[in-house]
Design an enzyme around this catalytic site. Structure first.
Site, short mmCIF file in Angstrom:
data_model
loop_
_atom_site.label_atom_id
_atom_site.label_comp_id
_atom_site.label_asym_id
_atom_site.label_seq_id
_atom_site.Cartn_x
_atom_site.Cartn_y
_atom_site.Cartn_z
N LYS A 13 0.82 -1.22 0.00
CA LYS A 13 0.00 0.00 0.00
C LYS A 13 0.85 1.26 0.00
CE LYS A 13 -1.10 0.08 4.98
NZ LYS A 13 0.27 -0.22 5.33
N ARG A 88 -5.07 2.99 12.53
CA ARG A 88 -4.83 1.56 12.68
C ARG A 88 -5.66 0.97 13.82
NH1 ARG A 88 0.64 1.70 10.24
NH2 ARG A 88 1.57 -0.37 10.20
N ARG A 127 13.15 -8.86 2.29
CA ARG A 127 13.50 -7.47 1.96
C ARG A 127 14.83 -7.07 2.61
NH1 ARG A 127 8.81 -3.04 2.69
NH2 ARG A 127 9.26 -3.24 4.91
N ARG A 160 15.64 -4.75 8.00
CA ARG A 160 14.98 -3.95 9.04
C ARG A 160 14.58 -4.88 10.18
NH1 ARG A 160 10.18 -0.44 6.37
NH2 ARG A 160 9.03 -1.23 8.15
N ARG A 171 3.38 -8.55 13.70
CA ARG A 171 2.71 -7.40 13.07
C ARG A 171 1.39 -7.83 12.42
NH1 ARG A 171 7.13 -4.99 9.23
NH2 ARG A 171 5.69 -3.26 8.88
P1 AMP Z 1 4.43 0.94 8.71
O1 AMP Z 1 5.63 1.39 7.95
O2 AMP Z 1 3.17 1.70 8.38
O3 AMP Z 1 4.22 -0.55 8.66
O4 AMP Z 1 4.72 1.29 10.24
C1 AMP Z 1 5.84 0.76 10.91
C2 AMP Z 1 5.57 0.73 12.42
O5 AMP Z 1 5.30 2.05 12.89
C3 AMP Z 1 4.36 -0.09 12.83
O6 AMP Z 1 4.67 -1.47 12.95
C4 AMP Z 1 4.03 0.55 14.17
O7 AMP Z 1 4.91 0.14 15.19
C5 AMP Z 1 4.30 2.02 13.90
N1 AMP Z 1 3.09 2.72 13.38
C6 AMP Z 1 2.93 3.28 12.15
N2 AMP Z 1 1.71 3.84 12.03
C7 AMP Z 1 1.08 3.61 13.21
C8 AMP Z 1 -0.22 3.92 13.70
N3 AMP Z 1 -1.14 4.56 12.95
N4 AMP Z 1 -0.52 3.52 14.96
C9 AMP Z 1 0.37 2.88 15.73
N5 AMP Z 1 1.61 2.55 15.32
C10 AMP Z 1 1.97 2.91 14.07
#
Ligand code: AMP
Length: 218
Positions: A13, A88, A127, A160, A171
């Site tokens: 996404k 989220r 990745r 990462r 996750r």
């Molecule tokens: P993403 O790159 O969107 O997968 O985000 C990486 C990490 O950032 C997630 O696994 C969460 O730990 C944190 N994170 C990002 N967006 C949110 C959100 N809206 N609420 C809570 N944690 C977030």
């Protein structure tokens, strides 16, 4: 255009958000990117968020909601915005409704991307990225010509912390528990469109454009 993208990690996404935002001239806001930048800079927010992110857990709602509220105040959100990875949780979705109501705005659409969890584990656990130039590879689908070093600049490639298989599975679990309730939340508001995130990048992009044009095709 004000749109939310929802989907499990690794569904692609972020790539779609980037394309769509560029094509429609709106800003893409990814809370994950904002948090990673805060971690990189070692700000108090970054220090607080890092442990949650490394563990594959969500950063507390009050932290991300405050962060998003601040980000929306920037001038570049006037023409619209695309939220990638926020909200989220239901708490975040309700906070977004309040924030947008305060700005006299409404969401146009919520696009939910779906994918088989095993496809996601394979995509993410392979990745690798270059800490030097930022280039991203995949051990199976897009390997570097220089094994564990970057084909462009030669730096040793890194994985990462949150792309390790155990963290990815955590996750995905968090996504199922905390984020999937948002599907019903937005379906009830007549905003939800669900699409298959496993097709090719171009095919998924076409699906996204289609659901944005045809609000009734939920
Ligand atoms: P993403 O790159 O969107 O997968 O985000 C990486 C990490 O950032 C997630 O696994 C969460 O730990 C944190 N994170 C990002 N967006 C949110 C959100 N809206 N609420 C809570 N944690 C977030």
């Amino acid at each position: 255009m004000r749109v939310v993208f929802i989907g499990p990690p690794g569904v692609g996404k972020g790539t779609q958000a980037q394309r769509l935002a560029a094509r429609h001239g709106v800003v893409k806001i990814s809370t994950g990117d904002v948090l990673r930048e805060a971690v990189r800079q070692g700000t108090p927010l970054g220090v607080r968020a890092k442990a949650f992110m490394d563990a594959g857990a969500l950063v507390p709602d009050d932290v991300v909601v405050g962060m998003l509220a601040e980000r929306l105040q920037a001038g570049d959100t006037q023409k619209g915005y695309l939220l990638d990875g926020f909200p989220r949780t239901i708490v975040q979705a309700e906070a977004l409704e309040r924030l947008m109501a305060g700005r006299g705005e409404q969401l146009d659409r919520v696009v939910a991307f779906g994918a088989d969890p095993e496809v996601i584990v394979e995509r993410l656990s392979g990745r690798r990225s270059c800490p030097g130039c930022g280039k991203v590879y995949h051990t199976r689908f897009d390997p570097s010509p220089r094994a564990n070093a970057c084909g462009a600049c030669g730096e040793a490639l890194m994985q990462r912390q949150d792309d390790r298989e155990d963290t990815i599975r955590k996750r995905l679990l968090v996504y199922n528990e905390e984020t999937t309730p948002l599907l019903a939340f937005y379906r009830n508001r007549g905003l939800l469109a669900q699409i298959d995130g496993t097709a090719s990048i171009d095919e998924v992009a076409d699906q996204v454009e289609k659901v944005l044009r045809a609000p009734e095709s939920v």
